[in-house]
Design a protein around this motif. Structure first.
Motif, PDB file in Angstrom:
ATOM      1  N   ASN A   1     -86.899 -26.956 -21.710  1.00  0.00           N
ATOM      2  CA  ASN A   1     -86.007 -26.035 -20.996  1.00  0.00           C
ATOM      3  C   ASN A   1     -86.303 -26.012 -19.499  1.00  0.00           C
ATOM      4  N   LEU A   2     -87.575 -26.170 -19.150  1.00  0.00           N
ATOM      5  CA  LEU A   2     -87.951 -26.185 -17.742  1.00  0.00           C
ATOM      6  C   LEU A   2     -87.310 -27.369 -17.026  1.00  0.00           C
ATOM      7  N   ILE A   3     -87.326 -28.542 -17.672  1.00  0.00           N
ATOM      8  CA  ILE A   3     -86.710 -29.724 -17.075  1.00  0.00           C
ATOM      9  C   ILE A   3     -85.232 -29.474 -16.819  1.00  0.00           C
ATOM     10  N   LYS A   4     -84.561 -28.895 -17.799  1.00  0.00           N
ATOM     11  CA  LYS A   4     -83.132 -28.636 -17.644  1.00  0.00           C
ATOM     12  C   LYS A   4     -82.867 -27.533 -16.617  1.00  0.00           C
TER      13      LYS A   4
ATOM     14  N   GLY B   1     -91.373 -21.177  -7.058  1.00  0.00           N
ATOM     15  CA  GLY B   1     -90.519 -20.331  -7.888  1.00  0.00           C
ATOM     16  C   GLY B   1     -90.592 -20.700  -9.356  1.00  0.00           C
ATOM     17  N   PHE B   2     -90.494 -21.997  -9.660  1.00  0.00           N
ATOM     18  CA  PHE B   2     -90.559 -22.432 -11.054  1.00  0.00           C
ATOM     19  C   PHE B   2     -91.953 -22.236 -11.646  1.00  0.00           C
TER      20      PHE B   2
ATOM     21  N   LEU C   1     -84.021 -16.292 -13.102  1.00  0.00           N
ATOM     22  CA  LEU C   1     -84.740 -17.346 -12.386  1.00  0.00           C
ATOM     23  C   LEU C   1     -84.057 -17.671 -11.061  1.00  0.00           C
ATOM     24  N   LEU C   2     -82.747 -17.656 -11.054  1.00  0.00           N
ATOM     25  CA  LEU C   2     -82.009 -17.937  -9.823  1.00  0.00           C
ATOM     26  C   LEU C   2     -82.367 -16.942  -8.730  1.00  0.00           C
ATOM     27  N   LEU C   3     -82.478 -15.666  -9.096  1.00  0.00           N
ATOM     28  CA  LEU C   3     -82.849 -14.634  -8.130  1.00  0.00           C
ATOM     29  C   LEU C   3     -84.278 -14.844  -7.631  1.00  0.00           C
ATOM     30  N   GLN C   4     -85.167 -15.268  -8.509  1.00  0.00           N
ATOM     31  CA  GLN C   4     -86.549 -15.532  -8.110  1.00  0.00           C
ATOM     32  C   GLN C   4     -86.619 -16.666  -7.092  1.00  0.00           C
ATOM     33  N   LEU C   5     -85.806 -17.693  -7.292  1.00  0.00           N
ATOM     34  CA  LEU C   5     -85.763 -18.786  -6.321  1.00  0.00           C
ATOM     35  C   LEU C   5     -85.262 -18.307  -4.969  1.00  0.00           C
TER      36      LEU C   5
ATOM     37  N   ALA D   1     -92.606 -20.052 -14.874  1.00  0.00           N
ATOM     38  CA  ALA D   1     -93.190 -20.713 -16.039  1.00  0.00           C
ATOM     39  C   ALA D   1     -94.486 -20.044 -16.467  1.00  0.00           C
ATOM     40  N   GLY D   2     -95.260 -19.550 -15.506  1.00  0.00           N
ATOM     41  CA  GLY D   2     -96.513 -18.881 -15.836  1.00  0.00           C
ATOM     42  C   GLY D   2     -96.317 -17.678 -16.730  1.00  0.00           C
TER      43      GLY D   2
END
Length: 217
Positions: free
Chosen positions: A152-155, A91-92, A64-68, A96-97
């Motif tokens: 998990n998304l919130i965190k 990014g999120f 996810l970090l790389l996607q951001l 998430a999708g």
């Protein structure tokens, strides 16, 4: 180094507002993308299924970090600077999708085949069949894993700090650099995350029980 004061607590609470907003926008965007992916994965078109699988493999198979990073710097490269806020939301949402799409695809496929065949026999095409027969039954199955992912998304929104977005974790880091009170500051940050996440779990359990009772009637 200075003492922690009430203004610092207010700063953390204000930063929590951005954590909430980012989570909400990402949940809505991810929900729209996830529903589309789930419907594509369960459609009769091999091309749509293939596109959905490629999307899922890319976003589940890369950090996810790389996607951001790619969203944030990619916008600048093509001449469309998005800024930290839009980059984080996009990014999120894309990430998430992919996960929600797989969760909801499994829920859709858990509906008994006889129900789907009966809907086809009644002449219902794909969209009305999904809306009237499949999705209402899949909802009960999808609630627990969906809520688990949203927690998990919130965190995970703490990762947005890497592209310059100040949410509650980044605010805690900034205060710690100024006051050097890590135990107190990150204890407060942890409490904020708990207050945000725990009600979701409680609400999902209540909704799950209501749906179970409604199904038995």
């Amino acid at each position: 180094m200075r003492q922690l004061n009430i203004g610092d607590i207010e700063f953390l609470l204000l930063a929590a507002r951005w954590t909430i907003l980012l989570s909400l926008y990402a949940a809505v965007g991810g929900g729209i993308a996830g529903l589309a992916i789930a419907l594509m994965r369960t459609s009769g078109s091999a091309a749509l299924r293939w596109i959905a699988i490629v999307y899922i493999r890319i976003f589940q198979g890369t950090p996810l970090l790389l996607q951001l990073f790619l969203v944030f710097f990619g916008g600048d490269m093509i001449g469309v600077p998005l800024g930290p806020w839009l980059s984080a939301v996009l990014g999120f949402s894309l990430n998430a999708g992919a996960f929600l799409g797989e969760i909801w695809r499994g829920a859709i496929q858990s509906v008994p085949g006889g129900q789907i065949e009966a809907a086809k026999a009644l002449g219902l095409h794909f969209v009305p069949r999904m809306l009237r027969v499949v999705l209402p039954q899949a909802l009960r199955v999808a609630i627990p894993p969906t809520v688990g992912f949203l927690v998990n998304l919130i965190k995970s929104t703490s990762l947005a700090a890497i592209i310059g977005f100040v949410e509650v974790t980044r605010a805690g880091q900034m205060l710690n650099n100024a006051t050097f009170r890590p135990f107190v500051i990150f204890g407060i940050v942890s409490a904020i995350y708990f207050v945000l996440c725990f009600p979701l779990t409680v609400a999902s359990r209540r909704l799950e029980r209501r749906l179970a009772l409604a199904t038995k009637r």
